[in-house]
Design a protein around this motif. Structure first.
Motif, short mmCIF file in Angstrom:
data_model
loop_
_atom_site.label_atom_id
_atom_site.label_comp_id
_atom_site.label_asym_id
_atom_site.label_seq_id
_atom_site.Cartn_x
_atom_site.Cartn_y
_atom_site.Cartn_z
N UNK A 147 -29.64 70.33 -70.82
CA UNK A 147 -30.41 71.46 -71.32
C UNK A 147 -31.13 72.06 -70.11
N UNK A 148 -30.81 73.33 -69.85
CA UNK A 148 -31.44 74.04 -68.73
C UNK A 148 -32.51 74.98 -69.27
N UNK A 149 -33.70 74.92 -68.69
CA UNK A 149 -34.74 75.86 -69.11
C UNK A 149 -34.80 77.00 -68.12
N UNK A 150 -35.21 78.15 -68.61
CA UNK A 150 -35.15 79.35 -67.80
C UNK A 150 -36.24 80.32 -68.28
N UNK A 151 -36.94 80.92 -67.34
CA UNK A 151 -37.94 81.93 -67.68
C UNK A 151 -39.22 81.29 -68.19
N UNK A 152 -40.14 82.13 -68.66
CA UNK A 152 -41.39 81.63 -69.22
C UNK A 152 -42.33 81.14 -68.14
N UNK A 153 -43.46 80.59 -68.59
CA UNK A 153 -44.48 80.12 -67.67
C UNK A 153 -45.14 78.90 -68.29
N UNK A 154 -45.06 77.78 -67.61
CA UNK A 154 -45.63 76.52 -68.08
C UNK A 154 -45.25 76.22 -69.53
N UNK A 155 -44.00 76.44 -69.84
CA UNK A 155 -43.51 76.08 -71.17
C UNK A 155 -43.61 77.19 -72.19
N UNK A 156 -44.37 78.25 -71.89
CA UNK A 156 -44.47 79.36 -72.84
C UNK A 156 -43.38 80.38 -72.57
N UNK A 167 -40.25 80.06 -72.61
CA UNK A 167 -39.02 79.57 -71.98
C UNK A 167 -37.84 79.63 -72.94
N UNK A 168 -36.66 79.83 -72.37
CA UNK A 168 -35.43 79.69 -73.13
C UNK A 168 -34.72 78.42 -72.68
N UNK A 169 -34.02 77.80 -73.62
CA UNK A 169 -33.31 76.56 -73.33
C UNK A 169 -31.82 76.77 -73.55
N UNK A 170 -31.05 76.49 -72.52
CA UNK A 170 -29.60 76.67 -72.57
C UNK A 170 -28.88 75.33 -72.56
N UNK A 221 -38.80 77.54 -77.60
CA UNK A 221 -39.74 76.45 -77.88
C UNK A 221 -40.08 76.32 -79.37
N UNK A 222 -39.84 77.40 -80.15
CA UNK A 222 -40.17 77.34 -81.57
C UNK A 222 -38.97 76.99 -82.43
N UNK A 223 -37.87 76.68 -81.79
CA UNK A 223 -36.65 76.39 -82.52
C UNK A 223 -36.12 75.01 -82.15
N UNK A 224 -35.23 74.50 -82.99
CA UNK A 224 -34.53 73.28 -82.61
C UNK A 224 -33.06 73.61 -82.43
#
Lengths: 132, 132
Positions: free
Chosen positions: B60-69, B71-74, B107-110
């Protein structure tokens, strides 16, 4: 978006870290390790991944100590661990006597994963050498 | 002790998390991901391990956002990532356009790792289905 929105479930900030087939690395870390009789032996600190094959080769199990002080770390061949859904942890078939003499290190030491250290682990548990 | 004490190096509280052949799960987590041209794409959040084979199946690669806010997860097939020692990170051969339409969550999804979600990833990147 090419993804069916049904795949993504809103409202739950924690993503699924485990399914019957997959488990995430950060869920494995911290998972308890038990003997077949249910006694807790320790917990998984981390797993070592073979870069070439992408396979988990070893787990490091921590045991004893308190909040990181005085802990011992046992490198174990990954194939000795079986996930037991009822215990919600890994089961390891290593006797108390076998663990007593097992390769280990502590918080003030490093482990040589480069060759000799892995051979020591493979030999101790009678596993085929990982770097044959 | 059956372990040769030379294997354990005292005085360094951090154990070796990487060798030419092995890398620890907690070192993979947080490692940067680059394009072949050196642009940073994101970083590894975690890897998903196939329980049966012990193989890493997805990252799972995270991209964008700031300190977890924000962010998108690929979710990415693990085989698309190659470790590049010079960059000290993973290289992924995915174009900017391909990434734009790629399966992702926030972050708000699974993410459904149970079957449909992994098929979506396998299909998108033209990989053989992980759960064939």
């Amino acid at each position: 978006m090419t993804v069916d929105s049904n795949l993504r479930v809103a409202g739950n900030p924690v993503d699924t870290r485990e399914t019957p087939s997959l488990i995430s690395s950060d869920k494995v870390e911290g998972t308890a390790v038990y003997r077949p009789n249910g006694d807790k032996v320790g917990q998984i600190e981390r797993v070592m991944i073979d870069k070439l094959s992408g396979k988990v080769a070893y787990a490091v199990m921590s045991f004893g100590g308190f909040m990181g002080f005085g802990e011992d770390y046992y490198p174990l061949p990954w194939s000795l661990l079986t996930y037991n859904p009822q215990l919600e942890g890994y089961e390891v078939n290593i006797g108390q006597e076998q663990l007593k003499g097992a390769p280990k290190y502590n918080a003030h030491e490093t482990w040589d994963w480069g060759g000799r250290g892995t051979r020591t682990v493979d030999d101790y548990y009678n596993m085929p050498s990982h770097f044959a």
